[in-house]
Design an enzyme around this catalytic site. Structure first.
Site, PDB file in Angstrom:
ATOM      1  N   CYS A  69       1.062  -1.372  -0.428  1.00 58.60           N
ATOM      2  CA  CYS A  69       0.326   0.005  -0.034  1.00 58.60           C
ATOM      3  C   CYS A  69       0.378   1.715   0.405  1.00 58.60           C
ATOM      4  O   CYS A  69       0.438   2.192  -1.128  1.00 58.60           O
ATOM      5  CB  CYS A  69      -0.854  -0.042   1.079  1.00 58.60           C
ATOM      6  SG  CYS A  69      -1.847  -1.465   0.977  1.00 58.60           S
TER       7      CYS A  69
HETATM    8  C1  UGA Z   1      -0.660   0.311   5.551  1.00 59.22           C
HETATM    9  C2  UGA Z   1      -1.773   1.523   6.559  1.00 59.22           C
HETATM   10  O1  UGA Z   1      -0.710   1.515   7.996  1.00 59.22           O
HETATM   11  C3  UGA Z   1      -3.182   1.839   6.911  1.00 59.22           C
HETATM   12  O2  UGA Z   1      -3.458   2.722   7.645  1.00 59.22           O
HETATM   13  C4  UGA Z   1      -3.514   1.139   4.998  1.00 59.22           C
HETATM   14  O3  UGA Z   1      -5.235   0.733   5.236  1.00 59.22           O
HETATM   15  C5  UGA Z   1      -3.179   0.161   4.460  1.00 59.22           C
HETATM   16  O4  UGA Z   1      -1.780   0.888   3.899  1.00 59.22           O
HETATM   17  C6  UGA Z   1      -3.277   0.051   2.919  1.00 59.22           C
HETATM   18  O5  UGA Z   1      -3.995   1.165   2.033  1.00 59.22           O
HETATM   19  O6  UGA Z   1      -4.687  -0.320   2.649  1.00 59.22           O
HETATM   20  P1  UGA Z   1       0.365  -1.384   5.734  1.00 59.22           P
HETATM   21  O7  UGA Z   1       0.469  -1.245   5.029  1.00 59.22           O
HETATM   22  O8  UGA Z   1      -0.673  -3.079   6.149  1.00 59.22           O
HETATM   23  O9  UGA Z   1      -1.064  -0.789   6.185  1.00 59.22           O
HETATM   24  O10 UGA Z   1       0.991  -0.784   6.608  1.00 59.22           O
HETATM   25  P2  UGA Z   1       1.738  -0.597   8.328  1.00 59.22           P
HETATM   26  O11 UGA Z   1       1.509  -0.708   8.836  1.00 59.22           O
HETATM   27  O12 UGA Z   1       1.347   1.353   7.329  1.00 59.22           O
HETATM   28  O13 UGA Z   1       3.539  -0.907   7.585  1.00 59.22           O
HETATM   29  C7  UGA Z   1       4.077  -0.384   6.714  1.00 59.22           C
HETATM   30  C8  UGA Z   1       5.510   0.069   6.328  1.00 59.22           C
HETATM   31  O14 UGA Z   1       5.970   1.018   7.352  1.00 59.22           O
HETATM   32  C9  UGA Z   1       6.210  -1.451   7.214  1.00 59.22           C
HETATM   33  O15 UGA Z   1       7.202  -1.720   6.449  1.00 59.22           O
HETATM   34  C10 UGA Z   1       6.635  -1.186   8.755  1.00 59.22           C
HETATM   35  O16 UGA Z   1       7.220  -2.120   8.662  1.00 59.22           O
HETATM   36  C11 UGA Z   1       7.055   0.558   7.663  1.00 59.22           C
HETATM   37  N1  UGA Z   1       6.778   0.890   9.802  1.00 59.22           N
HETATM   38  C12 UGA Z   1       5.409   1.156  10.448  1.00 59.22           C
HETATM   39  C13 UGA Z   1       7.758   1.170  10.481  1.00 59.22           C
HETATM   40  O17 UGA Z   1       9.274   0.841   9.528  1.00 59.22           O
HETATM   41  N2  UGA Z   1       7.627   1.912  11.164  1.00 59.22           N
HETATM   42  C14 UGA Z   1       6.885   2.291  11.880  1.00 59.22           C
HETATM   43  O18 UGA Z   1       6.810   2.935  13.348  1.00 59.22           O
HETATM   44  C15 UGA Z   1       6.063   2.330  11.332  1.00 59.22           C
END
Ligand code: UGA
Length: 415
Positions: free
Chosen positions: A260
């Protein structure tokens, strides 16, 4: 309510299962018959906490025939969207699904609402979905309604996010269309935002772009901190105490992956360029992210020569709680290690099968066996890694696993 969900990918299956759990009669339509069979047998085609349990409790009828929507009051379009070369979202699948819905609309007598949930660029529902549906000879606003209601599900906690949304966005063609969705969400205890179709589309892209920006920002601060021997986690914690900043999404590391954030950000950049505006902040967010994961390999090379070394990888999924490896840091890292002549051993509690399809040359072993390597890279922060004994190892940590700090040689990617 009688609901059809088109597309049993991530958003479709979670939406369908949760709406069925809430007492709606749900039909799922997907061209992938194998997926449909899995769902009809009460199993989930993806790994997602709580989903299998719901699918065992509810009855969802799956099939590939669009005639199933004849009886529906509400049809959700949840088909996947892929990126074109320039990063723009390809609407081919949405258009295909819409054409098939239009075929059924021709003979459908009662009013129903077609709601886009797939992530699309601003303008797509108005410019593509509505005209395609009207090719049925029926009129939007009279014979059928149209909504755009983006989902904000995080993988790994998608069921929880669906049931407890931070907000429900109802982009509506007209009030009558929006009222149908409002009725569906009336018992949800969350703010409901009613707006037009293209604003709803933009809210989704802007929200993901902001989250991505927060991550590249803290990673950049982390990269500077590392040079100054400052712990970016201490900095982030103190920053987060300011409510205007907030303490979420400030975990520095190897950057963001998944299906995403990278895709939506690229889509917004492409749309912006099409409109003649160069989105410099968004481009910088992507640039910082592109380089972040490979910093682990750079740090590793300070300690060992990769040629013929055995490198252990802990974690393959793009984040914990999912078997999804799309755009995961592990992919970039493993590819580079292999190219540079290293032997790779890897462990992940759920993502090995997906990873093996792309990297059959990697040796997949237990997490303990991963430690038996010349160096260990921590790529996903699965909580179980905190129970490993790293004491005699060389560890490069991309995710801040506290136990790993006890390693013989320890380096954090940006702390
Ligand atoms: C993301 C959004 O968070 C959701 O709100 C959205 O609905 C979704 O995309 C979508 O568009 O369907 P997601 O892709 O499941 O959700 O994952 P995230 O939890 O956002 O994490 C994304 C990336 O960021 C991961 O690789 C994670 O490891 C990284 N991340 C996240 C970090 O490196 N640090 C953080 O503090 C948080």
């Amino acid at each position: 309510m009688r609901i059809s969900v088109i597309g049993s990918g991530y958003v479709g299956i979670v939406t369908g299962a949760c709406l069925a759990k809430l007492g709606n009669k749900v039909t799922l339509i997907d061209v992938d018959e194998q997926k449909v069979e899995t769902i009809n047998n009460g199993n989930s085609p993806i790994y997602e906490e709580g989903l299998d349990e719901i699918l065992r409790q509810v009855h969802i009828e799956g099939g590939s025939d669009y005639q199933r929507i004849m009886d529906s009051e509400l049809v959700f379009i949840c088909v996947g969207t892929v990126s074109n070369r320039d990063g723009a979202i390809s609407l081919d699948h949405v258009e295909q699904a819409t054409k098939q819905i239009a075929e059924v609309l021709k003979r459908k007598e009662d009013y129903c609402v077609i709601c886009v949930k797939s992530t699309v660029t601003p303008g797509a529902t108005e410019e593509i979905v509505v005209p395609t549906l009207e090719k049925s000879g029926k009129r939007a606003g009279t014979d059928f309604g149209v909504c755009m209601s983006p989902e904000f599900l995080s993988e790994g906690k998608a069921v929880h996010d669906f049931m407890n949304p931070a907000r429900v966005i109802i982009g509506e063609y007209d009030k009558r269309s929006g009222d149908v969705l409002l009725n569906l969400y009336k018992n949800f205890n969350s703010p409901i935002v009613r707006t037009n179709l293209r604003t709803a589309e933009m809210i989704k892209l802007a929200a993901n772009a902001f989250l991505a920006t927060k991550l590249s920002f803290i990673n950049e601060i982390g990269n500077i901190c590392k040079k100054l021997d400052i712990d970016v986690y201490e900095v982030a914690e103190a920053m987060g105490l300011d409510e205007r900043i907030g303490n979420k999404f400030l975990n520095a590391g190897i950057g963001f992956g998944g299906s995403c954030l990278p895709k939506d950000l690229k889509a917004l950049v492409a749309k912006s360029r099409q409109l003649g505006y160069e989105p410099r902040i968004l481009e910088a967010v992507l640039n910082v992210n592109d380089k972040q994961a490979l910093k682990l390999v750079g740090l590793l090379k300070k300690h060992i020569t990769l040629q013929s070394a055995t490198v252990g990888i802990l974690g393959l999924a793009f984040k914990p709680g999912t078997d999804d490896i799309r755009e995961s840091g592990a992919m970039k890292i493993v590819q580079t290690l292999l190219q540079e002549g290293a032997k790779v051993k890897a462990y992940d509690p759920v993502a090995v099968e997906n990873f093996r399809k792309l990297f059959p040359q990697v040796e997949y072993v237990t997490k303990e066996a991963v430690l038996d390597s010349d160096a260990v890279l921590i790529v996903t922060e699965w909580p179980e890694f905190n129970k490993l004994d790293f004491t005699r190892k060389l560890v490069i940590d991309g995710r801040r696993i506290l136990e790993a700090k006890k390693a013989r040689i320890y380096e954090g990617v940006c702390w």
